[in-house]
Design an enzyme around this catalytic site. Structure first.
Site, mmCIF file in Angstrom:
data_model
loop_
_atom_site.group_PDB
_atom_site.id
_atom_site.type_symbol
_atom_site.label_atom_id
_atom_site.label_comp_id
_atom_site.label_asym_id
_atom_site.label_seq_id
_atom_site.Cartn_x
_atom_site.Cartn_y
_atom_site.Cartn_z
ATOM 1 C CB THR A 199 -5.423 -7.272 -14.351
ATOM 2 O OG1 THR A 199 -6.200 -8.329 -13.760
ATOM 3 C CG2 THR A 199 -4.843 -7.762 -15.676
ATOM 4 N N GLY B 83 -6.408 -9.831 -6.605
ATOM 5 C CA GLY B 83 -6.087 -10.302 -5.268
ATOM 6 C C GLY B 83 -4.688 -9.990 -4.782
ATOM 7 C CB SER C 132 -4.374 -5.617 -1.515
ATOM 8 O OG SER C 132 -3.879 -4.529 -2.278
ATOM 9 C CG ASP D 209 -0.477 -3.514 -1.799
ATOM 10 O OD1 ASP D 209 -0.268 -4.210 -2.813
ATOM 11 O OD2 ASP D 209 -1.621 -3.266 -1.381
ATOM 12 C CD GLU D 210 -2.198 -0.304 -4.722
ATOM 13 O OE1 GLU D 210 -1.909 -0.268 -5.938
ATOM 14 O OE2 GLU D 210 -3.292 -0.726 -4.307
ATOM 15 C CD GLN E 207 0.434 -0.215 -8.838
ATOM 16 O OE1 GLN E 207 0.933 -1.219 -8.312
ATOM 17 N NE2 GLN E 207 -0.794 0.220 -8.542
#
Length: 232
Positions: free
Chosen positions: A10, A14, A16, A86-87, A89
């Site tokens: 979710t 943590g 990143s 990263d990110e 999604q």
């Protein structure tokens, strides 16, 4: 063997921070990485952790081709020992396929980090494709907590302080803050289903004495073991 690893959880768990830790550990061993992100809360071309850590990254927009970018870099004499996305999604299914090609064709490890589901509890396209393709999928062990103290499993979007379940899938905001009228909060499934945010429940910060296991009592109105009044 190189691998495609997907670390998920979710908001506020943590992801990143772990991405930056992986970068630090490999850099300390003389390895060179290439770091990508999209729509980070700190702004374009950056990866930021809520612990205050920030590093520069390549902003991977909708038309960005990960595989072609690495091939150009390597052909020009550059070096890449690992990739961090990263990110993840926010990536398209096609871009996740490109990350898999980096692993299979170029023999480079790829570490992807992202939220699994959106504020409507539906899979992000990038996360869905990563679950389908990744050699390894791991849920992060740092658990976010709902306002009731239970483990947070769902991401809620708020507009003007009220939880919403309709709207565009991607609207950049932050946990515990807002971008204009839009903010985000992590909730347990029970309170996500009831659309009961901390503000709606009138809940203040968790007491240090409240354990996650007491979340049911907090949400159901049952007395707490320590005698404190239950929250609304």
């Amino acid at each position: 063997m190189a691998e495609l690893a997907f670390f998920s959880g979710t908001m506020d768990c943590g992801k990143s921070t772990l991405a930056l830790q992986i970068r630090h550990n490999r850099s300390a061993r003389g390895l060179t990485g290439m770091i990508f992100t999209r729509n980070d809360r700190a702004g374009e071309g950056r990866i930021s952790s809520r612990l205050g850590l920030v590093t520069e990254a390549v902003e991977a927009g909708e038309d960005f081709d990960f595989h072609a970018h690495l091939v150009r870099h390597l052909t020009a004499g550059g070096r890449v020992d690992y990739v961090i996305a990263d990110e993840a999604q926010f990536l398209s299914a096609e871009q996740v396929d490109q990350l898999a090609r980096i692993v299979d064709d170029l023999g480079i490890d790829v570490f992807a980090f992202g939220i699994t589901t959106d504020f409507r509890t539906r899979l992000f396209p990038g996360s869905q494709r990563l679950i389908e393709l990744a050699d390894r999928v791991e849920s992060l062990q740092v658990e976010s907590l709902c306002w009731c103290g239970a483990r947070a499993t769902h991401n809620a979007r708020t507009v003007g302080g009220r939880m919403v379940v309709e709207g565009a899938q991607v609207v950049v905001g932050d946990v515990g803050g807002d971008r204009g009228d839009t903010g985000y909060e992590v909730l347990c499934r029970r309170h996500h289903r009831r659309r009961l945010t901390a503000a709606a429940a009138g809940a203040g910060p968790l007491s240090p004495d409240v354990l996650p296991a007491e979340g049911f009592a907090a949400s159901s109105g049952l007395p707490r073991q320590n005698g404190e009044p239950s929250r609304p």
